[in-house]
Design an enzyme around this catalytic site. Structure first.
Site: not given
Ligand code: BGC
Length: 925
Positions: A506, A775
């Protein structure tokens, strides 16, 4: 920043950084300057020291003032600019001479001299006078140098390697070379260079510059950066050779998902222009053209996500030196590619910043040899190895070990993060990969000849070279570790663009993440230039209808999500507040208007934004309990709240820029949105249709409720926090909740959330060994199993947004919106949460701002540092005026203090610059 107390064995990469760090870490202990004559220091041009290759025609000049006395203001400045140091010193033939300008402005003073040409270097210095009419000496002399300002001045061609037809992403990296003869003595030389891909350049066998990941990542189809290097010392009269290796990078390597590659194109290419000025005044340009030769070298594969495969036996010794035999090399091909997209970099380059040594070597239950770097870091391993030719050493990188103690790589998804080095054999070999970076704490090593030791492994930490500016410390070791993790989250995710994460497939410039973390980022580092560059890419990639892409640079071609796209307004606003930078507001103004225009369009006549896909309060607290499934906040509520907030900011910005008509228009729009919000989402008793911490935080932080409903809503928020005893917010609510609790008098609850160690909380990950921000609140669950590997980064800065509350509330350094950039500082410390001390320093545009409190022996001690040419309002909590002393003296007649008054149970003090130490009897409220 490196925590001094941590036992992790960090070593600073450059001693210069160490010096800055110590200075920032310990300004309270700084020896005060005793001279009353003002001094001038830290001269910057467009946020940079001596920048070479800039394109801003009217750069902004800033300086800091030093002084041995309190309450110092600049009353005038005198800047002079010249083409040479001699002219500057003599004052003859100046390009720009302001004379004495009666002004207190010491930051962002616009250069208004004659227009400068490409490559022109100018020198400048400044002197000031303070409010006692004491002049400073002329400052040191600094410079800036222009880049290539007109496309027509690019006289070279894009070249590509001959076998460029292969469109599979992983192929050996092409190398390019060219020899040339300089037959006269050189006075100065510059090289301007960029590529489609990533490049490393060499001149006469030596690497040029210390930047990595050049030319950086931008909206490549609109803006492609080139770098400028001063190569005067690298060239010699006679034979020279220049070369470059080009990697795939973001341009054509794997990026995004499902094996996506060739995002911007399928051809790597190089553009390089060397400009030489000889001592006789003649000039010459040498650069990429059809006479260049190309081949491949030892890098067989290098991909940002996947790592690198390097065969040292394929190194071509001396390939970037004159005399190398390149007769087998192919001719480079000229290709057609735009030059009108070339721009000089505004942000800081990515560099190798620190070295980390492993703290341990283990053998895992699966039998792998694994080094523990002691820190989840971003960069790569420098490997030391000796063995026979053809031996291949493999390095696998992981963020964490699983509960059995084996390396865990599932959360990397498709990113391989594997580096393979094949030895050429013989002597000791030292290797670092080139066009790839890894997010990792653990490195598994295979195939190493012999027994690798801690000495053979060194972690190289890379990130955008943003000057460290802030530090926060307090009496809680756990909170200090949180601050450490926030700062490492920032280091790991400020790699030319603000990324979501640095390890899985990502690593993109997610706008929402950037938005929520921006304020915290501005405390820890000087990120003004970093964001200035990224915001230009945001504007460049914005869709025609005003919608803002999810990620910038945009590689997903989707956008328009509330709280994500609002980065287009919140980030420039944050830069304005933190650095007093009006220019960024001006430059982004059309982009901001377009975004608000888009939301208005989506919301229609009702001013309710209830369409479109949104991420909502991403990753909010979730349970499987039937009585409380989790904190789901209605996406329409979130979208309409951000519509209001961005409109509110835009209205303020229009006023700041003197655009009265727009200001009136956005004021009216805001009123309509607020009405719509209240009608749709708020009951008369202050209950929101989504009864969540995020919903209340949004409504209150964005001022969407009328008094006294706001108070009632704040009570509901407080009750929600009390009943859950923990945070339930996701990405959207997390940066807001603690500030809102403080604003409405519930700082004790904000401390309760901060101090909590069980899931969900900021400290829970630390109890599980985290060295960066995760996260998810439960990336690693209490039973040591992992969250869904499909999305479980252990280095994601978004929840680190609590950092701003540490600086703003715990330490109490607040910006006055009316005098941004810390021109007027609001010191409002909030002791609580069982802390006995807290301290923060920020190196602002004006100099060091410091705030330090301590409770000891029943006394509250509070020390502030107010830089020259600024002033401050100090609010001493829980204080009675008569009992307060400054440096052991009564408050009357203290130099620098202008006004003191009792304000409820606080004492309010207006003061000028200097260092002050207040003390008074401390009673808990
Ligand atoms: C990213 C996030 C991002 C999100 C959008 C994720 O894959 O890692 O941080 O904001 O997508 O919801």
């Amino acid at each position: 920043m490196i925590t001094k107390k941590s036992n992790s064995p960090f070593t600073m990469y450059a001693t210069g950084i160490l010096v800055i760090c110590l200075f920032i870490c310990n300004p309270f202990a700084m020896k005060a300057q005793t001279s009353i004559k003002p001094g001038i220091t830290n001269l910057r041009t467009e946020y940079k020291t001596n920048p070479v290759g800039i394109e801003v025609q009217q750069p902004r000049l800033s300086w800091e003032i030093t002084s041995g006395r309190r309450d110092v203001k600049q009353t005038s400045y005198h800047i002079r600019v010249a083409s040479t140091i001699e002219e500057l010193k003599s004052g003859n033939n100046l390009l720009w001479n302001t004379g004495n300008v009666n002004s207190g402005q010491s930051i962002h003073v616009l250069y208004e001299g004659p227009e400068l040409n490409s490559g022109q270097r100018v020198y400048w210095q400044v002197r000031i006078q303070d409010d006692k009419n004491i002049p400073s000496e002329w400052s040191e002399i600094v410079y800036w140098e222009m880049g290539i300002l007109h496309i027509s001045e690019w006289q070279v061609s894009w070249i590509s390697s001959a076998n460029e037809q292969d469109v599979s992403a992983s192929q050996p990296c092409p190398i390019f070379r060219k020899e040339f003869i300089l037959d006269k003595e050189i006075s100065s030389a510059r090289v301007y260079v960029t590529c489609l891909g990533l490049y490393e350049m060499e001149l006469n066998g030596q690497r040029v510059g210390d930047e990595v990941f050049t030319p950086g990542w931008t909206s490549y189809n609109n803006r492609l950066q080139y770098q400028t290097y001063d190569i005067t010392q690298n060239l010699k009269t006679g034979k020279n050779a220049i070369g470059a290796t080009v990697g795939n990078g973001w341009y054509r390597g794997f990026l995004g998902w499902e094996d996506n590659h060739n995002t911007y194109g399928n051809k790597q290419a190089l553009l390089m222009q060397i400009e030489i000025t000889y001592k006789d005044g003649n000039t010459e340009i040498i650069g990429t053209d059809a006479t260049w030769k190309t081949s491949t070298g030892p890098i067989l594969m290098s991909e940002i996500y996947h790592g690198e495969t390097y065969d040292a036996r394929l190194e071509k010794d001396g390939w970037s030196k004159a005399g190398f035999n390149d007769k087998d090399w192919a001719d480079a091909k000229i290709i057609d590619h735009h030059k009108d997209i070339l721009v000089a970099p505004e942000g800081p380059p990515v560099r190798k910043i620190e070295k980390v040594k492993p703290i341990n070597k283990i053998t895992t239950p699966e039998g792998e040899i694994v080094f523990d770097m002691g820190q989840n870091m971003v960069g790569w391993i420098q490997l030391k190895v000796k063995g026979s030719p053809g031996t291949t050493v493999t390095l696998k990188h992981a963020e964490v070990l699983d509960k059995e103690g084996n390396i865990y790589i599932e959360n990397l998804r498709a990113a391989k993060q594997i580096v393979q080095y094949t030895l050429k054999g013989g002597k000791e070999e030292i290797y670092e990969p080139h066009f790839t970076f890894q997010g990792f704490r653990y490195v598994a090593i295979e195939g190493y000849p012999g027994d690798p030791t801690l000495d053979d492994i060194t972690g190289i930490v890379i990130h955008s070279d943003m000057p460290p500016t802030g530090n926060f410390e307090c009496s809680s070791e756990m909170i200090n570790l949180l601050q450490h993790n926030i700062q490492w989250g920032q280091k790991g995710n400020f790699l030319d663009v603000p990324t979501d994460c640095p390890q899985r497939d990502e690593r993109m410039g997610w706008t929402g993440d950037a938005q929520v973390f921006a304020r915290t980022a501005c405390f820890n580092y000087d990120v003004a230039a970093f964001y200035t560059k990224w915001l230009k890419d945001l504007a460049a990639d914005q869709f025609d209808n005003g919608s803002v892409p999810w990620v910038i640079p945009d590689v997903l071609n989707r956008g328009g999500s509330a709280a994500w796209a609002d980065a287009s307004i919140i980030v420039p606003w944050t830069v304005y507040l933190s650095y007093g930078d009006k220019q960024v507001l001006k430059e982004q103004y059309e982009s901001m208007k377009a975004w608000v225009g888009y939301m208005k369009e989506q919301s229609g006549e009702k001013y309710l934004w209830n369409t479109g896909p949104h991420f909502g309060d991403w990753l909010a607290f979730n349970t499987t309990r039937s009585d409380y499934p989790g904190a789901t906040t209605d996406k329409d509520l979130i979208a309409t709240a951000f519509f209001a907030y961005s409109t509110n900011l835009l209205q303020k910005i229009a006023e700041i820029l003197g655009k009265q008509d727009d200001a009136i228009k956005y004021t009216a729009l805001l009123k309509n949105i607020k009405n719509a919000f209240q009608k749709e989402f708020v009951t008369p008793n202050g209950r929101l249709t989504s009864n969540t911490q995020t919903a209340y935080s949004l409504a209150l932080a964005f001022d969407l409720l009328p008094e006294p409903i706001a108070k009632k809503a704040a009570e509901r928020l407080a009750n929600d926090v009390r009943s859950f005893k923990h945070i339930t917010t996701g990405f959207v609510g997390t940066p807001l909740i603690s500030n809102v609790l403080t604003e409405y008098g519930y700082t004790d609850l904000a401390y309760m959330l901060l101090n909590r160690k069980e899931y969900p909380s900021w400290l829970y990950p630390i109890t599980m060994g985290a060295t960066t921000i995760w996260e998810r609140w439960d990336g690693i669950k209490p039973d040591s199993t992992f969250q869904d590997p499909g999305m479980n980064s252990l280095n994601h800065y978004a929840y680190g947004a609590i950092g701003e509350w540490l600086y703003r509330v715990v330490a109490g350094i607040e910006i006055d919106e009316k005098k941004p950039g810390y021109k007027h500082i609001l010191f409002q410390p909030h002791p609580g949460g069982g802390l006995t001390n807290a301290k923060a320093t920020i190196h602002t545009m004006y100099g060091i701002v410091g705030s330090e409190w301590e409770i000891s022996d029943g006394l509250f001690h509070y020390q502030v540092i107010v830089p020259p040419n600024t002033h401050a309002t100090v609010t001493l909590p829980n204080a009675v005026l008569e009992n307060v002393q400054e440096d052991g003296k009564e408050m009357k007649n203290v130099t620098g203090i202008k006004e003191v008054h009792q304000d409820g149970n606080a004492v309010s003090i207006e003061l000028g610059s200097g260092k002050y130490r207040f003390s008074y009897q401390w009673k808990e409220e």
